[in-house]
Design a protein around this motif. Structure first.
Motif, PDB file in Angstrom:
ATOM      1  N   ASP A  46      27.894  52.766  19.346  1.00  0.00           N
ATOM      2  CA  ASP A  46      27.502  53.194  18.010  1.00  0.00           C
ATOM      3  C   ASP A  46      28.690  53.689  17.223  1.00  0.00           C
ATOM      4  O   ASP A  46      28.659  53.697  15.986  1.00  0.00           O
ATOM      5  CB  ASP A  46      26.441  54.297  18.108  1.00  0.00           C
ATOM      6  N   MET A  47      29.722  54.140  17.898  1.00  0.00           N
ATOM      7  CA  MET A  47      30.847  54.769  17.216  1.00  0.00           C
ATOM      8  C   MET A  47      32.086  53.887  17.192  1.00  0.00           C
ATOM      9  O   MET A  47      33.132  54.306  16.714  1.00  0.00           O
ATOM     10  CB  MET A  47      31.188  56.101  17.912  1.00  0.00           C
ATOM     11  N   SER A  48      32.001  52.688  17.710  1.00  0.00           N
ATOM     12  CA  SER A  48      33.161  51.808  17.779  1.00  0.00           C
ATOM     13  C   SER A  48      32.702  50.361  17.713  1.00  0.00           C
ATOM     14  O   SER A  48      31.508  50.072  17.637  1.00  0.00           O
ATOM     15  CB  SER A  48      33.962  52.081  19.051  1.00  0.00           C
ATOM     16  N   PHE A  49      33.697  49.431  17.735  1.00  0.00           N
ATOM     17  CA  PHE A  49      33.417  48.016  17.557  1.00  0.00           C
ATOM     18  C   PHE A  49      33.982  47.217  18.721  1.00  0.00           C
ATOM     19  O   PHE A  49      35.048  47.546  19.250  1.00  0.00           O
ATOM     20  CB  PHE A  49      34.043  47.513  16.256  1.00  0.00           C
ATOM     21  N   SER A  50      33.285  46.152  19.068  1.00  0.00           N
ATOM     22  CA  SER A  50      33.786  45.271  20.116  1.00  0.00           C
ATOM     23  C   SER A  50      34.915  44.411  19.567  1.00  0.00           C
ATOM     24  O   SER A  50      35.102  44.291  18.351  1.00  0.00           O
ATOM     25  CB  SER A  50      32.664  44.371  20.636  1.00  0.00           C
ATOM     26  N   VAL A  51      35.655  43.760  20.471  1.00  0.00           N
ATOM     27  CA  VAL A  51      36.760  42.913  20.041  1.00  0.00           C
ATOM     28  C   VAL A  51      36.238  41.742  19.205  1.00  0.00           C
ATOM     29  O   VAL A  51      36.876  41.326  18.229  1.00  0.00           O
ATOM     30  CB  VAL A  51      37.573  42.419  21.263  1.00  0.00           C
ATOM     31  N   GLY A  52      35.066  41.215  19.556  1.00  0.00           N
ATOM     32  CA  GLY A  52      34.498  40.126  18.774  1.00  0.00           C
ATOM     33  C   GLY A  52      34.114  40.561  17.375  1.00  0.00           C
ATOM     34  O   GLY A  52      34.332  39.833  16.395  1.00  0.00           O
ATOM     35  N   GLN A  53      33.523  41.766  17.260  1.00  0.00           N
ATOM     36  CA  GLN A  53      33.147  42.273  15.944  1.00  0.00           C
ATOM     37  C   GLN A  53      34.382  42.471  15.060  1.00  0.00           C
ATOM     38  O   GLN A  53      34.377  42.119  13.873  1.00  0.00           O
ATOM     39  CB  GLN A  53      32.393  43.595  16.101  1.00  0.00           C
ATOM     40  N   VAL A  54      35.432  43.047  15.621  1.00  0.00           N
ATOM     41  CA  VAL A  54      36.655  43.291  14.852  1.00  0.00           C
ATOM     42  C   VAL A  54      37.292  41.970  14.429  1.00  0.00           C
ATOM     43  O   VAL A  54      37.762  41.831  13.298  1.00  0.00           O
ATOM     44  CB  VAL A  54      37.646  44.143  15.662  1.00  0.00           C
ATOM     45  N   ALA A  55      37.299  40.997  15.325  1.00  0.00           N
ATOM     46  CA  ALA A  55      37.875  39.690  14.992  1.00  0.00           C
ATOM     47  C   ALA A  55      37.149  39.061  13.808  1.00  0.00           C
ATOM     48  O   ALA A  55      37.774  38.530  12.883  1.00  0.00           O
ATOM     49  CB  ALA A  55      37.815  38.770  16.213  1.00  0.00           C
ATOM     50  N   ARG A  56      35.803  39.154  13.826  1.00  0.00           N
ATOM     51  CA  ARG A  56      35.033  38.579  12.706  1.00  0.00           C
ATOM     52  C   ARG A  56      35.285  39.345  11.417  1.00  0.00           C
ATOM     53  O   ARG A  56      35.442  38.747  10.343  1.00  0.00           O
ATOM     54  CB  ARG A  56      33.539  38.585  13.049  1.00  0.00           C
ATOM     55  N   LEU A  57      35.326  40.660  11.484  1.00  0.00           N
ATOM     56  CA  LEU A  57      35.547  41.471  10.293  1.00  0.00           C
ATOM     57  C   LEU A  57      36.920  41.203   9.675  1.00  0.00           C
ATOM     58  O   LEU A  57      37.064  41.157   8.451  1.00  0.00           O
ATOM     59  CB  LEU A  57      35.427  42.963  10.638  1.00  0.00           C
ATOM     60  N   ALA A  58      37.926  41.038  10.531  1.00  0.00           N
ATOM     61  CA  ALA A  58      39.298  40.876  10.053  1.00  0.00           C
ATOM     62  C   ALA A  58      39.666  39.428   9.770  1.00  0.00           C
ATOM     63  O   ALA A  58      40.704  39.169   9.163  1.00  0.00           O
ATOM     64  CB  ALA A  58      40.274  41.464  11.074  1.00  0.00           C
ATOM     65  N   GLY A  59      38.832  38.486  10.201  1.00  0.00           N
ATOM     66  CA  GLY A  59      39.147  37.082   9.986  1.00  0.00           C
ATOM     67  C   GLY A  59      40.272  36.571  10.867  1.00  0.00           C
ATOM     68  O   GLY A  59      41.044  35.701  10.460  1.00  0.00           O
ATOM     69  N   ILE A  60      40.402  37.120  12.068  1.00  0.00           N
ATOM     70  CA  ILE A  60      41.417  36.676  13.014  1.00  0.00           C
ATOM     71  C   ILE A  60      40.740  36.322  14.330  1.00  0.00           C
ATOM     72  O   ILE A  60      39.527  36.488  14.477  1.00  0.00           O
ATOM     73  CB  ILE A  60      42.495  37.771  13.241  1.00  0.00           C
ATOM     74  N   THR A  61      41.516  35.845  15.283  1.00  0.00           N
ATOM     75  CA  THR A  61      40.923  35.437  16.547  1.00  0.00           C
ATOM     76  C   THR A  61      40.925  36.589  17.558  1.00  0.00           C
ATOM     77  O   THR A  61      41.720  37.530  17.456  1.00  0.00           O
ATOM     78  CB  THR A  61      41.706  34.257  17.161  1.00  0.00           C
ATOM     79  N   VAL A  62      40.030  36.469  18.522  1.00  0.00           N
ATOM     80  CA  VAL A  62      40.004  37.441  19.619  1.00  0.00           C
ATOM     81  C   VAL A  62      41.328  37.397  20.371  1.00  0.00           C
ATOM     82  O   VAL A  62      41.860  38.435  20.789  1.00  0.00           O
ATOM     83  CB  VAL A  62      38.820  37.131  20.558  1.00  0.00           C
ATOM     84  N   ARG A  63      41.895  36.193  20.507  1.00  0.00           N
ATOM     85  CA  ARG A  63      43.175  36.058  21.214  1.00  0.00           C
ATOM     86  C   ARG A  63      44.268  36.846  20.503  1.00  0.00           C
ATOM     87  O   ARG A  63      45.137  37.434  21.164  1.00  0.00           O
ATOM     88  CB  ARG A  63      43.567  34.574  21.304  1.00  0.00           C
ATOM     89  N   THR A  64      44.243  36.869  19.179  1.00  0.00           N
ATOM     90  CA  THR A  64      45.239  37.645  18.433  1.00  0.00           C
ATOM     91  C   THR A  64      45.115  39.121  18.763  1.00  0.00           C
ATOM     92  O   THR A  64      46.123  39.804  18.992  1.00  0.00           O
ATOM     93  CB  THR A  64      45.066  37.417  16.922  1.00  0.00           C
ATOM     94  N   LEU A  65      43.889  39.624  18.802  1.00  0.00           N
ATOM     95  CA  LEU A  65      43.687  41.037  19.149  1.00  0.00           C
ATOM     96  C   LEU A  65      44.142  41.321  20.570  1.00  0.00           C
ATOM     97  O   LEU A  65      44.749  42.373  20.842  1.00  0.00           O
ATOM     98  CB  LEU A  65      42.210  41.409  18.970  1.00  0.00           C
ATOM     99  N   HIS A  66      43.865  40.408  21.484  1.00  0.00           N
ATOM    100  CA  HIS A  66      44.335  40.584  22.862  1.00  0.00           C
ATOM    101  C   HIS A  66      45.869  40.635  22.898  1.00  0.00           C
ATOM    102  O   HIS A  66      46.459  41.464  23.620  1.00  0.00           O
ATOM    103  CB  HIS A  66      43.834  39.435  23.747  1.00  0.00           C
ATOM    104  N   HIS A  67      46.497  39.768  22.113  1.00  0.00           N
ATOM    105  CA  HIS A  67      47.963  39.744  22.082  1.00  0.00           C
ATOM    106  C   HIS A  67      48.514  41.058  21.528  1.00  0.00           C
ATOM    107  O   HIS A  67      49.478  41.608  22.090  1.00  0.00           O
ATOM    108  CB  HIS A  67      48.434  38.569  21.223  1.00  0.00           C
ATOM    109  N   TYR A  68      47.912  41.561  20.457  1.00  0.00           N
ATOM    110  CA  TYR A  68      48.368  42.833  19.895  1.00  0.00           C
ATOM    111  C   TYR A  68      48.247  43.955  20.919  1.00  0.00           C
ATOM    112  O   TYR A  68      49.098  44.859  20.977  1.00  0.00           O
ATOM    113  CB  TYR A  68      47.548  43.189  18.654  1.00  0.00           C
ATOM    114  N   ASP A  69      47.195  43.887  21.732  1.00  0.00           N
ATOM    115  CA  ASP A  69      47.017  44.893  22.789  1.00  0.00           C
ATOM    116  C   ASP A  69      48.086  44.720  23.862  1.00  0.00           C
ATOM    117  O   ASP A  69      48.714  45.695  24.311  1.00  0.00           O
ATOM    118  CB  ASP A  69      45.618  44.738  23.385  1.00  0.00           C
ATOM    119  N   GLU A  70      48.345  43.500  24.250  1.00  0.00           N
ATOM    120  CA  GLU A  70      49.303  43.223  25.324  1.00  0.00           C
ATOM    121  C   GLU A  70      50.714  43.685  24.971  1.00  0.00           C
ATOM    122  O   GLU A  70      51.467  44.142  25.837  1.00  0.00           O
ATOM    123  CB  GLU A  70      49.304  41.723  25.638  1.00  0.00           C
TER     124      GLU A  70
END
Length: 268
Positions: A16-40
């Motif tokens: 309820d207080m945060s977003f999944s990686v898929g939700q953030v990817a859709r909101l930002a218009g980027i791929t899940v892989r991009t978010l994984h890379h930023y984390d890595e």
């Protein structure tokens, strides 16, 4: 936002207080892989994880992502973005002010490109008597001749096309630089009116539309109000024009079309 790394809470509360990686990817218009890379690479490591180890992004994470994407849009490499965001003396407002300044500079350049595109659409440039060096100074990296075929296909048989061809053939480098300067100044004034919230059918904005029509009359061809309305429609119907105008100020293309139509009605 409270961190949950060392204070486990029920999964439903975390979600309820945060977003999944898929939700953030859709909101930002980027791929899940991009978010994984930023984390890595440590550029954007989400502050929370579910009990199963899945990434959860907080409001602060999304704010940081917004900053990353803005700097990426401005052409900064990822390692430089990381260094910028980690400066302890730089807060969110400072980042926004810096990005605003950089985007404003970019918008001015786009305004110059708009003027160059309009010159290409108004007439082919094969008859322009400029040296290669002069063409670089006037047009920069933009190549008006790349639009010759489309311009001739759409308007080649019109009197306006013939008139424009005859007039521009005699223009010097100084003429083109003056033309571009006037067009850029008009675009700046239009963007300022849009940003300040002046209605598109306000007399001052209609005056800007009339200034645009006079600019075409002066430099290219006779442009009556009916033809000017068609140009205004083109700025909205052709996504290329819409993109460059809206880069100067959000919604500027539609705003300009409304002003052009209002100015035409005023002239009746």
């Amino acid at each position: 936002m409270t961190r949950f790394d060392h204070h486990p809470v029920p999964r439903g509360i975390v979600e309820d207080m945060s977003f999944s990686v898929g939700q953030v990817a859709r909101l930002a218009g980027i791929t899940v892989r991009t978010l994984h890379h930023y984390d890595e690479i440590g550029l954007l490591t989400p502050r929370e994880r579910t009990p199963a180890g899945y990434r959860r992004y907080t409001d602060d994470d999304i704010t940081r992502l917004q900053q990353i994407l803005l700097y990426r849009e401005l052409g900064f490499p990822l390692d430089e973005i990381a260094a910028i965001l980690e400066r302890p003396s730089t807060d969110h407002l400072t980042h926004l002010r810096r990005q605003h300044e950089l985007l404003t500079r970019k918008a001015r350049r786009i305004g110059q490109v708009i003027a160059a595109v309009e010159r290409a659409i108004n007439a082919r440039t094969t008859g322009i008597s400029l040296t290669a060096e002069e063409r670089l100074e006037v047009f920069g990296s933009f190549r008006p001749e790349d639009h010759d075929a489309e311009v001739e296909r759409r308007w080649g048989g019109t009197p306006q096309y013939a008139e424009s061809q005859e007039r521009i053939a005699a223009y010097t480098k100084e003429d083109w630089l003056q033309l571009g300067k006037e067009a850029a100044a008009l675009n700046d004034d239009l963007a300022a009116a849009r940003t300040s919230g002046v209605p598109a059918d306000h007399p001052d904005v209609m005056d800007l539309a009339e200034r645009h029509r006079a600019h075409i009359n002066r430099w290219f061809y006779t442009c009556d109000h009916d033809l000017h309305r068609c140009l205004g429609d083109l700025y909205v119907e052709d996504p290329r024009f819409t993109a460059v105008y809206d880069a100067l100020a959000p919604g500027l293309a539609a705003y300009f079309r409304t002003a052009i139509h209002a100015n035409a009605r005023r002239a009746i």
